[in-house]
Design a protein around this motif. Structure first.
Motif, PDB file in Angstrom:
ATOM      1  N   PHE A  75       0.858  -1.173   0.000  1.00 44.11           N
ATOM      2  CA  PHE A  75       0.000   0.000   0.000  1.00 44.11           C
ATOM      3  C   PHE A  75       0.894   1.221   0.000  1.00 44.11           C
ATOM      4  CE2 PHE A  75      -2.586  -3.292   1.957  1.00 44.11           C
ATOM      5  CZ  PHE A  75      -3.710  -3.224   1.163  1.00 44.11           C
ATOM      6  N   TYR A  76       0.719   2.068  -0.983  1.00 43.18           N
ATOM      7  CA  TYR A  76       1.532   3.278  -1.088  1.00 43.18           C
ATOM      8  C   TYR A  76       0.847   4.400  -0.326  1.00 43.18           C
ATOM      9  CZ  TYR A  76       3.703   7.444  -2.898  1.00 43.18           C
ATOM     10  OH  TYR A  76       4.344   8.644  -3.004  1.00 43.18           O
ATOM     11  N   THR A  77       1.598   4.965   0.568  1.00 49.05           N
ATOM     12  CA  THR A  77       1.098   6.165   1.233  1.00 49.05           C
ATOM     13  C   THR A  77       2.078   7.283   0.954  1.00 49.05           C
ATOM     14  OG1 THR A  77       2.218   5.576   3.280  1.00 49.05           O
ATOM     15  CG2 THR A  77      -0.079   4.925   3.097  1.00 49.05           C
ATOM     16  N   LYS A  78       1.544   8.392   0.621  1.00 47.62           N
ATOM     17  CA  LYS A  78       2.359   9.561   0.295  1.00 47.62           C
ATOM     18  C   LYS A  78       3.097  10.004   1.556  1.00 47.62           C
ATOM     19  CE  LYS A  78       1.019  13.212  -2.639  1.00 47.62           C
ATOM     20  NZ  LYS A  78       0.132  14.330  -2.923  1.00 47.62           N
ATOM     21  N   PRO A  79       4.411  10.244   1.433  1.00 50.41           N
ATOM     22  CA  PRO A  79       5.153  10.710   2.608  1.00 50.41           C
ATOM     23  C   PRO A  79       4.584  12.038   3.115  1.00 50.41           C
ATOM     24  CG  PRO A  79       6.651  10.116   0.815  1.00 50.41           C
ATOM     25  CD  PRO A  79       5.255  10.062   0.277  1.00 50.41           C
ATOM     26  N   ILE A  80       4.709  12.250   4.413  1.00 53.29           N
ATOM     27  CA  ILE A  80       4.161  13.457   5.039  1.00 53.29           C
ATOM     28  C   ILE A  80       4.757  14.715   4.423  1.00 53.29           C
ATOM     29  CG2 ILE A  80       5.795  13.671   6.956  1.00 53.29           C
ATOM     30  CD1 ILE A  80       2.076  13.908   7.475  1.00 53.29           C
ATOM     31  N   THR A  81       6.045  14.648   4.032  1.00 47.81           N
ATOM     32  CA  THR A  81       6.700  15.809   3.417  1.00 47.81           C
ATOM     33  C   THR A  81       6.008  16.167   2.108  1.00 47.81           C
ATOM     34  OG1 THR A  81       8.779  15.084   4.398  1.00 47.81           O
ATOM     35  CG2 THR A  81       8.928  16.720   2.672  1.00 47.81           C
ATOM     36  N   SER A  82       5.700  15.173   1.306  1.00 51.22           N
ATOM     37  CA  SER A  82       5.019  15.420   0.029  1.00 51.22           C
ATOM     38  C   SER A  82       3.640  16.015   0.251  1.00 51.22           C
ATOM     39  CB  SER A  82       4.886  14.125  -0.768  1.00 51.22           C
ATOM     40  OG  SER A  82       6.148  13.638  -1.120  1.00 51.22           O
ATOM     41  N   LYS A  83       2.942  15.512   1.243  1.00 48.57           N
ATOM     42  CA  LYS A  83       1.624  16.061   1.549  1.00 48.57           C
ATOM     43  C   LYS A  83       1.744  17.531   1.952  1.00 48.57           C
ATOM     44  CE  LYS A  83      -0.382  11.695   3.107  1.00 48.57           C
ATOM     45  NZ  LYS A  83      -0.884  10.932   4.259  1.00 48.57           N
ATOM     46  N   ALA A  84       2.766  17.816   2.765  1.00 46.59           N
ATOM     47  CA  ALA A  84       2.965  19.198   3.213  1.00 46.59           C
ATOM     48  C   ALA A  84       3.312  20.098   2.033  1.00 46.59           C
ATOM     49  CB  ALA A  84       4.074  19.247   4.267  1.00 46.59           C
ATOM     50  N   TYR A  85       4.224  19.655   1.161  1.00 48.55           N
ATOM     51  CA  TYR A  85       4.586  20.446  -0.022  1.00 48.55           C
ATOM     52  C   TYR A  85       3.342  20.743  -0.862  1.00 48.55           C
ATOM     53  CZ  TYR A  85       9.551  19.242   0.689  1.00 48.55           C
ATOM     54  OH  TYR A  85      10.819  19.075   1.176  1.00 48.55           O
ATOM     55  N   SER A  86       2.525  19.725  -1.041  1.00 48.88           N
ATOM     56  CA  SER A  86       1.320  19.871  -1.843  1.00 48.88           C
ATOM     57  C   SER A  86       0.393  20.936  -1.251  1.00 48.88           C
ATOM     58  CB  SER A  86       0.603  18.523  -1.930  1.00 48.88           C
ATOM     59  OG  SER A  86      -0.557  18.624  -2.687  1.00 48.88           O
ATOM     60  N   LEU A  87       0.220  20.903   0.051  1.00 53.63           N
ATOM     61  CA  LEU A  87      -0.635  21.895   0.703  1.00 53.63           C
ATOM     62  C   LEU A  87      -0.028  23.294   0.604  1.00 53.63           C
ATOM     63  CD1 LEU A  87      -1.667  19.830   3.853  1.00 53.63           C
ATOM     64  CD2 LEU A  87      -3.174  20.555   1.986  1.00 53.63           C
ATOM     65  N   LEU A  88       1.284  23.394   0.769  1.00 52.69           N
ATOM     66  CA  LEU A  88       1.951  24.693   0.659  1.00 52.69           C
ATOM     67  C   LEU A  88       1.805  25.261  -0.748  1.00 52.69           C
ATOM     68  CD1 LEU A  88       5.110  23.878   2.799  1.00 52.69           C
ATOM     69  CD2 LEU A  88       3.329  25.554   3.378  1.00 52.69           C
ATOM     70  N   LYS A 115      -0.615  24.814  -2.645  1.00 50.90           N
ATOM     71  CA  LYS A 115      -2.009  25.252  -2.794  1.00 50.90           C
ATOM     72  C   LYS A 115      -2.287  26.532  -2.024  1.00 50.90           C
ATOM     73  CE  LYS A 115      -3.805  20.651  -3.640  1.00 50.90           C
ATOM     74  NZ  LYS A 115      -4.491  19.486  -3.080  1.00 50.90           N
ATOM     75  N   GLY A 116      -1.245  27.111  -1.407  1.00 46.52           N
ATOM     76  CA  GLY A 116      -1.402  28.387  -0.727  1.00 46.52           C
ATOM     77  C   GLY A 116      -1.707  28.301   0.759  1.00 46.52           C
ATOM     78  N   LYS A 117      -1.673  27.099   1.325  1.00 49.18           N
ATOM     79  CA  LYS A 117      -1.909  26.966   2.765  1.00 49.18           C
ATOM     80  C   LYS A 117      -0.701  27.508   3.520  1.00 49.18           C
ATOM     81  CE  LYS A 117      -5.786  24.712   2.308  1.00 49.18           C
ATOM     82  NZ  LYS A 117      -7.037  25.374   2.533  1.00 49.18           N
ATOM     83  N   SER A 118      -0.948  28.102   4.672  1.00 47.27           N
ATOM     84  CA  SER A 118       0.148  28.634   5.487  1.00 47.27           C
ATOM     85  C   SER A 118       0.824  27.473   6.219  1.00 47.27           C
ATOM     86  CB  SER A 118      -0.393  29.635   6.500  1.00 47.27           C
ATOM     87  OG  SER A 118      -1.114  28.953   7.516  1.00 47.27           O
ATOM     88  N   PRO A 119       2.061  27.678   6.676  1.00 45.97           N
ATOM     89  CA  PRO A 119       2.729  26.621   7.452  1.00 45.97           C
ATOM     90  C   PRO A 119       1.912  26.206   8.686  1.00 45.97           C
ATOM     91  CG  PRO A 119       4.324  28.255   6.778  1.00 45.97           C
ATOM     92  CD  PRO A 119       2.973  28.789   6.394  1.00 45.97           C
ATOM     93  N   THR A 120       1.254  27.161   9.318  1.00 40.55           N
ATOM     94  CA  THR A 120       0.425  26.837  10.488  1.00 40.55           C
ATOM     95  C   THR A 120      -0.737  25.934  10.091  1.00 40.55           C
ATOM     96  OG1 THR A 120       1.001  28.973  11.463  1.00 40.55           O
ATOM     97  CG2 THR A 120      -0.908  27.825  12.392  1.00 40.55           C
ATOM     98  N   GLN A 121      -1.395  26.256   8.979  1.00 37.44           N
ATOM     99  CA  GLN A 121      -2.514  25.424   8.512  1.00 37.44           C
ATOM    100  C   GLN A 121      -2.035  24.010   8.168  1.00 37.44           C
ATOM    101  OE1 GLN A 121      -3.581  28.191   5.377  1.00 37.44           O
ATOM    102  NE2 GLN A 121      -5.598  28.544   6.330  1.00 37.44           N
ATOM    103  N   VAL A 122      -0.861  23.919   7.543  1.00 40.02           N
ATOM    104  CA  VAL A 122      -0.301  22.614   7.178  1.00 40.02           C
ATOM    105  C   VAL A 122       0.026  21.821   8.442  1.00 40.02           C
ATOM    106  CG1 VAL A 122       1.613  21.429   6.027  1.00 40.02           C
ATOM    107  CG2 VAL A 122       0.569  23.443   4.960  1.00 40.02           C
ATOM    108  N   ALA A 123       0.638  22.482   9.422  1.00 40.27           N
ATOM    109  CA  ALA A 123       1.002  21.811  10.675  1.00 40.27           C
ATOM    110  C   ALA A 123      -0.246  21.259  11.366  1.00 40.27           C
ATOM    111  CB  ALA A 123       1.742  22.776  11.588  1.00 40.27           C
TER     112      ALA A 123
END
Length: 165
Positions: free
Chosen positions: A51-64, A66-74
């Motif tokens: 089962f492939y799960t996207k690494p947390i770093t990739s998820k964070a990059y993706s959200l960033l 999309k314009g999300k702030s670091p606080t929103q991503v955290a």
């Protein structure tokens, strides 16, 4: 019609698989879901289900991106301060590299000259003020070229008038 046991179904699925039947055909004949057929065949062939799960770093990059702030991503990814700070720093670094790539792609023919200007600034051959003043004249180059051609033409005419031969 005889009701098959679980092990009989397994054996039948494997036999039909060896006979090169499709999952759809096997499902119809054995009356089990293609998902269950897949499990049986993977177990038979020794394949492991990954089962492939996207690494947390990739998820964070993706959200960033999309314009999300670091606080929103955290908050969304349940990251602590150190982790989001590290990820955001990497993200900014990657974005800068993207800018460098864009500059290189679009302006690579001009880079040697631009670097010469930067070297001249660093060595003190020219000052920032001189460069700014020069940039003001850059827009006037076509006009200056035209004026130079006019003056050269006048010089040529004067040379012909004063030439004794």
């Amino acid at each position: 019609m005889k009701i098959l046991t679980k092990s009989e179904k397994k054996e039948l699925v494997i036999k039909l698989y060896k006979d090169e039947k499709t999952y759809k055909e096997i499902a119809k004949m054995v009356r089990i879901s293609p998902r269950d057929i897949g499990k049986i065949i993977k177990e038979y062939t020794g394949e492991k289900t990954v089962f492939y799960t996207k690494p947390i770093t990739s998820k964070a990059y993706s959200l960033l991106l999309k314009g999300k702030s670091p606080t929103q991503v955290a908050i969304k990814l349940d990251l602590n301060y150190e982790d989001i700070r590290r990820i955001y720093s990497q993200y900014l670094s990657l974005q800068e590299m993207r800018s460098v790539e864009t500059i290189y792609t679009n302006y690579k023919d001009y880079l040697p000259r631009i670097l010469q200007i930067i070297d001249s600034l660093k060595s003190g051959e020219i000052t920032i003020e001189e460069l700014v003043e020069f940039c003001k004249y850059v827009q006037d180059i076509p006009t200056l070229e035209h004026r130079r051609a006019e003056l050269q033409h006048k010089v040529n005419i004067l040379s012909l008038k004063t030439d004794p031969s």
